[in-house]
Design a protein around this motif. Structure first.
Motif, PDB file in Angstrom:
ATOM      1  N   GLU A 263     -40.585   5.506  77.739  1.00 40.63           N
ATOM      2  CA  GLU A 263     -40.616   7.640  76.585  1.00 40.63           C
ATOM      3  C   GLU A 263     -40.581   6.709  75.286  1.00 40.63           C
ATOM      4  OE1 GLU A 263     -38.588   6.408  79.732  1.00 40.63           O
ATOM      5  OE2 GLU A 263     -39.098   8.030  81.068  1.00 40.63           O
TER       6      GLU A 263
ATOM      7  N   PHE B  71     -40.883  -5.186  88.701  1.00 39.99           N
ATOM      8  CA  PHE B  71     -41.107  -4.032  89.430  1.00 39.99           C
ATOM      9  C   PHE B  71     -42.102  -3.759  88.781  1.00 39.99           C
ATOM     10  CE2 PHE B  71     -39.381  -0.056  89.045  1.00 39.99           C
ATOM     11  CZ  PHE B  71     -38.688  -0.119  87.810  1.00 39.99           C
TER      12      PHE B  71
ATOM     13  N   THR C 157     -39.030   0.983  81.174  1.00 40.52           N
ATOM     14  CA  THR C 157     -39.627   2.471  80.855  1.00 40.52           C
ATOM     15  C   THR C 157     -40.250   2.568  79.199  1.00 40.52           C
ATOM     16  OG1 THR C 157     -39.334   4.572  81.168  1.00 40.52           O
ATOM     17  CG2 THR C 157     -37.719   3.493  80.807  1.00 40.52           C
TER      18      THR C 157
ATOM     19  N   MET D 136     -38.285  -3.768  97.954  1.00 41.34           N
ATOM     20  CA  MET D 136     -37.638  -2.654  97.778  1.00 41.34           C
ATOM     21  C   MET D 136     -36.353  -2.079  96.466  1.00 41.34           C
ATOM     22  SD  MET D 136     -38.448  -0.536  99.886  1.00 41.34           S
ATOM     23  CE  MET D 136     -38.503  -0.429 101.719  1.00 41.34           C
TER      24      MET D 136
ATOM     25  N   SER E   1     -41.750  12.692  81.530  1.00 43.09           N
ATOM     26  CA  SER E   1     -42.545  11.533  82.123  1.00 43.09           C
ATOM     27  C   SER E   1     -42.046  11.708  84.139  1.00 43.09           C
ATOM     28  CB  SER E   1     -41.132  10.316  81.936  1.00 43.09           C
ATOM     29  OG  SER E   1     -40.514  10.320  82.921  1.00 43.09           O
ATOM     30  N   HIS E   2     -43.007  10.689  84.389  1.00 41.18           N
ATOM     31  CA  HIS E   2     -43.845  10.671  86.209  1.00 41.18           C
ATOM     32  C   HIS E   2     -43.436   9.418  86.287  1.00 41.18           C
ATOM     33  CE1 HIS E   2     -43.596  15.152  84.752  1.00 41.18           C
ATOM     34  NE2 HIS E   2     -44.932  14.612  83.655  1.00 41.18           N
ATOM     35  N   GLY E   3     -42.894   8.992  87.400  1.00 42.12           N
ATOM     36  CA  GLY E   3     -43.091   7.868  87.901  1.00 42.12           C
ATOM     37  C   GLY E   3     -43.128   7.435  89.377  1.00 42.12           C
TER      38      GLY E   3
ATOM     39  N   GLY F 102     -43.190   4.420  91.939  1.00 38.90           N
ATOM     40  CA  GLY F 102     -42.708   2.866  92.638  1.00 38.90           C
ATOM     41  C   GLY F 102     -43.849   1.783  93.695  1.00 38.90           C
TER      42      GLY F 102
ATOM     43  N   GLY G 184     -40.927   7.412  94.010  1.00 40.36           N
ATOM     44  CA  GLY G 184     -41.178   8.153  92.798  1.00 40.36           C
ATOM     45  C   GLY G 184     -40.312   9.335  92.363  1.00 40.36           C
ATOM     46  N   GLN G 185     -40.503   9.944  90.939  1.00 41.66           N
ATOM     47  CA  GLN G 185     -39.313  10.975  90.445  1.00 41.66           C
ATOM     48  C   GLN G 185     -39.993  11.332  89.054  1.00 41.66           C
ATOM     49  OE1 GLN G 185     -36.061   9.368  89.771  1.00 41.66           O
ATOM     50  NE2 GLN G 185     -34.833  11.353  89.220  1.00 41.66           N
TER      51      GLN G 185
ATOM     52  N   GLY H  76     -36.183  -4.405  93.311  1.00 48.40           N
ATOM     53  CA  GLY H  76     -36.415  -6.296  92.675  1.00 48.40           C
ATOM     54  C   GLY H  76     -35.646  -5.412  90.507  1.00 48.40           C
TER      55      GLY H  76
ATOM     56  N   GLU I 186     -30.658  -5.024  87.631  1.00 47.32           N
ATOM     57  CA  GLU I 186     -30.185  -4.189  89.217  1.00 47.32           C
ATOM     58  C   GLU I 186     -29.005  -5.162  89.423  1.00 47.32           C
ATOM     59  OE1 GLU I 186     -30.893  -1.078  90.654  1.00 47.32           O
ATOM     60  OE2 GLU I 186     -33.220  -0.895  89.514  1.00 47.32           O
TER      61      GLU I 186
ATOM     62  N   ARG J 126     -35.494  -4.254  85.272  1.00 42.02           N
ATOM     63  CA  ARG J 126     -34.391  -3.525  85.430  1.00 42.02           C
ATOM     64  C   ARG J 126     -33.471  -4.275  86.388  1.00 42.02           C
ATOM     65  NH1 ARG J 126     -35.720   2.827  87.502  1.00 42.02           N
ATOM     66  NH2 ARG J 126     -37.201   3.077  85.363  1.00 42.02           N
TER      67      ARG J 126
ATOM     68  N   GLU K 167     -37.110   6.221  98.001  1.00 45.67           N
ATOM     69  CA  GLU K 167     -37.280   6.768  97.062  1.00 45.67           C
ATOM     70  C   GLU K 167     -38.797   6.185  96.328  1.00 45.67           C
ATOM     71  OE1 GLU K 167     -34.902   7.207  92.849  1.00 45.67           O
ATOM     72  OE2 GLU K 167     -36.588   7.304  92.109  1.00 45.67           O
TER      73      GLU K 167
ATOM     74  N   ASP L 189     -46.462   4.871  85.011  1.00 42.38           N
ATOM     75  CA  ASP L 189     -45.438   5.963  84.124  1.00 42.38           C
ATOM     76  C   ASP L 189     -46.264   5.918  83.634  1.00 42.38           C
ATOM     77  OD1 ASP L 189     -44.899   3.350  82.997  1.00 42.38           O
ATOM     78  OD2 ASP L 189     -44.471   3.793  81.987  1.00 42.38           O
TER      79      ASP L 189
ATOM     80  N   MET M 254     -44.263  -0.576  87.836  1.00 48.49           N
ATOM     81  CA  MET M 254     -44.319   0.930  88.257  1.00 48.49           C
ATOM     82  C   MET M 254     -45.642   1.670  87.547  1.00 48.49           C
ATOM     83  SD  MET M 254     -42.112   3.348  86.209  1.00 48.49           S
ATOM     84  CE  MET M 254     -40.218   2.452  86.022  1.00 48.49           C
TER      85      MET M 254
END
Ligand code: 5CA
Length: 450
Positions: free
Chosen positions: A111, A155, A109, A150, A316-318, A320, A285-286, A152, A142, A140, A283, A159, A157
């Motif tokens: 920021e 991936f 990410t 879904m 911040s606004h993401g 996927g 987006g966030q 990964g 994971e 990431r 999910e 942002d 993004m």
């Protein structure tokens, strides 16, 4: 595009490693290939869908007044030490050392990086509000990459990051993102429900996740059924109007809708029983408001109206983007394959020539191809000599929403067949009328992008 010249490595068999339908169909339709665990190559068909999604995101972000840019994937660890997240982020962060022994990382990410850009170039409150965004690959590590794109490790993004003088202004930016996201997902043919969520390593108290309901979703969700009746539609919105954006936020978030992380059984039980829903969601987006969490430690201040330096309020606004390809397929498929919504389909229409080699069928197919292309539509012309059944099966698998079937029998009567992938309904009409119909169907879905 002519199928004989295209690279569309469709698979006849279901790949054993794919547990959910979107993963299965993306592999079978030749959209992608796993490079290594949680990392994929995007083959031409998949890449076209990904680009379509990016273009929709760009259009909606720019409409909201946000500026596109591009930051690198690799970042210096120093910035993350300044914000204090270098150690906090843990094993999800892929850490790399360059030849000089400097600590680098593949950005999960951005920021820190964006705050560094901001503090270098913005000095006065007069330059606010400012929202910058990019669409870039993230990494990431994971613990359990799964379900194809879904979850990964690498991936794509979108942002975006807002910089505002006050909390109030930053909450307007939050609302603006919520509205632009509602529009974005609807254009992709999806209903994504904003749900109160947990902010995790990004931080802050105000956060909503956008969830697409699907049995295979990784999140458990609790909501009031009334929320699924809400539609943003094609209403006009003035993004600079705080009251308008706030009203949309209230409309879409006043009913109960939460993920398991923030679920409150008492509040949920207060909803009439017949409207209570427990389901699963993806999910996609966030959005976050986290105030001065990064601006304070990193010294991102502006000179306020009184001449004194103040740390900016941020969020911040993401979205996927690569995950959305899977989410759209989960929401729109049948036993024969994918059914792309018009807004995101890789090709607008498939042309199936039932008798390649027949002079009339070939000529009619070529003419259709040229006429559609001249109207700005992208046809995929199956000019192979495969039998009809095989051609239909491939078209159904790759999910183009419309198919034109050209055969000698119809041509004798001056007609071709236009078939909807979604309903299976067919209609006979002249080639010209078929082109006109498709132009009409796609008029609201043409995407320019950046
Ligand atoms: N900096 C904030 C907003 S820009 C952020 O990183 N938000 S996030 O963590 O919620 O990620 C944004 C979106 O990326 C998620 O909503 C999700 O749709 C997508 N995403 C997150 N992790 C993955 C993953 N491992 N695979 C695919 N998509 C992912």
């Amino acid at each position: 595009m002519r199928l004989t010249r295209y690279f569309l490595p469709v698979l006849k068999e279901n790949p054993a490693e794919a547990q959910i339908v979107s993963h299965r169909l993306m592999l079978r339709a030749g959209m992608m290939k796993q490079a290594t665990s949680g990392i994929y190559s995007w083959l031409p068909l998949g890449f076209k869908v990904l680009r379509k999604l990016e273009n929709i995101v760009h259009e909606e972000q720019m409409r909201a007044g946000h500026h596109p840019m591009l930051m690198p994937t690799l970042q210096s660890a120093d910035l993350w030490r300044e914000s204090g997240r270098y150690d906090d982020y843990g094993q999800e962060m892929l850490r790399i050392t360059d030849r000089h022994g400097r600590d680098m990382l593949y950005g999960p990410t951005n920021e820190e990086l964006i705050t560094d850009i901001f503090r270098a170039h913005v000095a006065s409150y007069k330059d606010l509000p400012l929202t910058l965004y990019h669409i870039q690959w993230k990494f990431r590590d994971e613990i359990r990459p799964r379900f194809g794109v879904m979850r990964g490790r690498e991936f794509l993004m979108k942002d975006g990051y807002n910089f505002d003088l006050t909390k109030e202004d930053a909450l307007h930016a939050y609302n603006r993102h919520l509205v632009s996201y509602l529009r974005t997902y609807e254009r992709m043919g999806l209903q994504a429900i904003p749900m109160r969520a947990d902010s995790g390593p990004i931080g802050g108290d105000d956060t909503h996740e956008f969830l697409v309901l699907a049995e295979t979703g990784e999140s458990e969700v609790f909501y009031d059924a009334e929320i699924t009746e809400l539609k943003f539609g094609d209403r006009e919105i003035d993004y600079s109007d705080c009251a308008q954006c706030q009203a949309v936020l209230e409309e879409f978030t006043s009913r109960y809708a939460r993920t398991d992380e923030t679920h409150d059984a008492a509040l949920f039980d207060a909803i009439p029983e017949d409207r209570r829903r427990v389901a699963r969601g993806i999910e996609v987006g966030q959005i976050f408001y986290f105030g001065t969490k990064y601006s304070e430690p990193m010294g991102a201040t502006v000179q306020g109206p009184d001449g004194k330096p103040v740390p900016v309020h941020m969020g911040s606004h993401g979205i996927g983007v690569s995950r959305l390809v899977g989410a759209i397929i989960e929401a729109s498929h049948d036993e024969r394959g994918i059914i792309w919504p018009e807004g995101v389909t890789p090709f607008h229409v498939g042309i199936v020539n039932l008798k390649v080699g027949d002079a009339e069928a070939d000529a009619a197919s070529e003419e259709l191809y040229a006429a559609l292309t001249a109207k700005g539509l992208e046809p995929l012309y199956d000019d192979t000599d495969e039998r009809a059944g095989g051609k239909f099966a491939t078209m159904d698998l790759i999910g183009l929403p419309w198919r034109i079937t050209v055969g000698p029998r119809g041509l004798k009567n001056g007609v071709v067949e236009l078939t909807s992938r979604r309903t299976g309904e067919s209609e006979e009409l002249s080639p010209d009328a078929a082109v006109d119909r498709l132009v009409q169907i796609y008029a609201p879905h043409m995407v320019r992008g950046l």
